[in-house]
Design an enzyme around this catalytic site. Structure first.
Site, mmCIF file in Angstrom:
data_model
loop_
_atom_site.group_PDB
_atom_site.id
_atom_site.type_symbol
_atom_site.label_atom_id
_atom_site.label_comp_id
_atom_site.label_asym_id
_atom_site.label_seq_id
_atom_site.Cartn_x
_atom_site.Cartn_y
_atom_site.Cartn_z
ATOM 1 N N LYS A 121 37.509 -2.158 -24.691
ATOM 2 C CA LYS A 121 37.129 -3.443 -25.306
ATOM 3 C C LYS A 121 38.294 -4.413 -25.389
ATOM 4 O O LYS A 121 39.459 -4.042 -25.290
ATOM 5 C CB LYS A 121 36.471 -3.197 -26.664
ATOM 6 C CG LYS A 121 35.029 -2.735 -26.470
ATOM 7 C CD LYS A 121 34.204 -2.722 -27.717
ATOM 8 C CE LYS A 121 32.764 -2.310 -27.349
ATOM 9 N NZ LYS A 121 31.973 -1.928 -28.505
ATOM 10 N N ARG A 147 31.531 6.571 -27.806
ATOM 11 C CA ARG A 147 30.810 5.923 -26.690
ATOM 12 C C ARG A 147 31.857 5.377 -25.727
ATOM 13 O O ARG A 147 32.564 4.432 -26.053
ATOM 14 C CB ARG A 147 29.921 4.808 -27.248
ATOM 15 C CG ARG A 147 29.089 4.088 -26.200
ATOM 16 C CD ARG A 147 28.247 2.988 -26.845
ATOM 17 N NE ARG A 147 27.417 2.329 -25.870
ATOM 18 C CZ ARG A 147 27.834 1.352 -25.073
ATOM 19 N NH1 ARG A 147 29.073 0.905 -25.151
ATOM 20 N NH2 ARG A 147 27.012 0.799 -24.204
HETATM 21 N N1 HH2 Z 1 29.212 -1.555 -27.488
HETATM 22 C C1 HH2 Z 1 28.596 -2.124 -26.431
HETATM 23 C C2 HH2 Z 1 27.245 -1.852 -26.167
HETATM 24 N N2 HH2 Z 1 26.544 -1.003 -26.957
HETATM 25 N N3 HH2 Z 1 26.456 0.457 -28.812
HETATM 26 C C3 HH2 Z 1 27.053 1.020 -29.863
HETATM 27 N N4 HH2 Z 1 26.360 1.864 -30.666
HETATM 28 N N5 HH2 Z 1 28.371 0.786 -30.173
HETATM 29 C C4 HH2 Z 1 29.123 -0.065 -29.417
HETATM 30 O O1 HH2 Z 1 30.307 -0.264 -29.782
HETATM 31 C C5 HH2 Z 1 28.524 -0.703 -28.296
HETATM 32 C C6 HH2 Z 1 27.149 -0.416 -28.019
HETATM 33 C C7 HH2 Z 1 29.343 -3.044 -25.533
HETATM 34 O O2 HH2 Z 1 29.996 -2.351 -24.513
HETATM 35 P P1 HH2 Z 1 29.453 -2.147 -23.019
HETATM 36 O O3 HH2 Z 1 28.121 -1.499 -22.997
HETATM 37 O O4 HH2 Z 1 30.493 -1.420 -22.261
HETATM 38 O O5 HH2 Z 1 29.369 -3.612 -22.413
HETATM 39 P P2 HH2 Z 1 28.178 -4.633 -22.228
HETATM 40 O O6 HH2 Z 1 27.599 -4.939 -23.573
HETATM 41 O O7 HH2 Z 1 28.828 -5.838 -21.583
HETATM 42 O O8 HH2 Z 1 27.128 -4.005 -21.347
#
Ligand code: HH2
Length: 282
Positions: A223, A258
């Site tokens: 992040k 995660r």
């Molecule tokens: N962060 C993201 C998405 N879903 N769910 C939970 N429970 N906790 C988190 O910190 C979280 C989440 C964002 O990260 P990512 O899926 O890698 O990116 P994007 O939202 O751009 O798909």
């Protein structure tokens, strides 16, 4: 022994567990566009399972700061074929990363066991009934508003107090709908409506979430706060920074991580856990 129950089977939390991220999106901040085709998604999921993933989190909508919502139809067209394929081919449970009840319901029918709702049941009032009716496990996360505006609201009088109150309200909604306590985990929502200092403060004060009484999930992987600390704009260059947060999380009693980089995170978590096994207070 602590565990988190889903609609089929349960995740034992006797040691740190790794949730592998599978974004079936064109625009996720780190892996966008890489796994849109079901065969590419399956290959990545297989790789994560081989590296020790305990659970795969499938998402069809990016929630990066500033992102726009996609239609439920589009989200389902992305995730459902992948969930059906993963369910057939892989031995680990699946979660659906969505804030939309209609998407969650279809994903659970397709074979997911958990709902990962980054709005903690707030964006869609139907979500709680879907979880209650299906017996899905629930990850409840704190955020402040929708992803397109959340980074305009990062000032808090009492950050931890607000995060805890928000999560408690989500827990209350779930419990009032009849969702059993062992189906619920909580997440402070790193990067969601938080400044750099806010993210660092949450990581410093993670143990303050334990009195809520639920297993904690932490999502720090690649992040932007890590990029800010390290002055690295490329998310792929944030692995070692991510591993530092995993080790800190284990020491603070976090049970589920995660992450994009499953193998390294698993190693970091297991070594940190050998030093800091969960005590009865976590
Ligand atoms: N962060 C993201 C998405 N879903 N769910 C939970 N429970 N906790 C988190 O910190 C979280 C989440 C964002 O990260 P990512 O899926 O890698 O990116 P994007 O939202 O751009 O798909």
């Amino acid at each position: 022994m602590p565990y988190l129950a889903g609609s089929s089977g349960r995740l034992d939390l006797n040691r740190p567990r790794i949730m592998g991220i599978l974004n079936v999106t064109p625009d996720s901040f780190s892996d966008g566009g890489s796994f849109l085709a079901p065969c590419a998604a399956l290959e990545q999921a297989r790789h994560m399972v081989a590296e020790g993933a305990d659970l795969i989190d499938v998402g069809g909508e990016s929630t990066r700061p500033g992102s726009r919502s996609v239609s439920p139809e589009q989200e389902m067209a992305r995730v459902l074929p992948v969930i059906e394929l993963l369910r057939r081919e892989l031995p680990v449970p699946l979660s659906i990363d969505t804030t939309k009840a209609v998407v969650a319901r279809a994903a659970l029918q397709a074979g997911a066991s958990f709902i990962n709702d980054i709005s903690g049941l707030r964006f869609d009032p139907e979500m709680v009934s879907v979880a209650a009716e299906t017996g899905a496990g629930l990850f409840l996360m704190h955020t402040r508003g929708h992803p397109d505006v959340m980074q305009a609201h990062t000032a808090y009088d009492d950050l931890l107090g607000e995060v805890k109150a928000y999560l408690q309200k989500g827990i209350d909604l779930a419990r009032a709908a009849g969702i059993p306590a062992d189906h619920i985990a909580i997440d402070p929502g790193i990067g969601f409506g938080k400044s750099l200092d806010g993210n660092l403060e949450i990581l410093r004060r993670l143990p303050e979430l334990h009195p809520l009484g639920y297993p904690i999930l932490l999502g720090t992987s690649r992040k932007s706060f890590i990029g800010t600390v390290l002055q690295r704009s490329d998310p792929a260059q944030r692995l070692y920074g991510t591993l530092a947060t995993v080790a800190l999380g284990v020491a603070a009693g976090v049970r589920i991580f995660r992450v994009h980089d499953v193998g390294p995170a698993r190693d970091a978590a297991m070594v940190a856990f050998a030093v800091h096994p969960y005590s009865s207070s976590t």
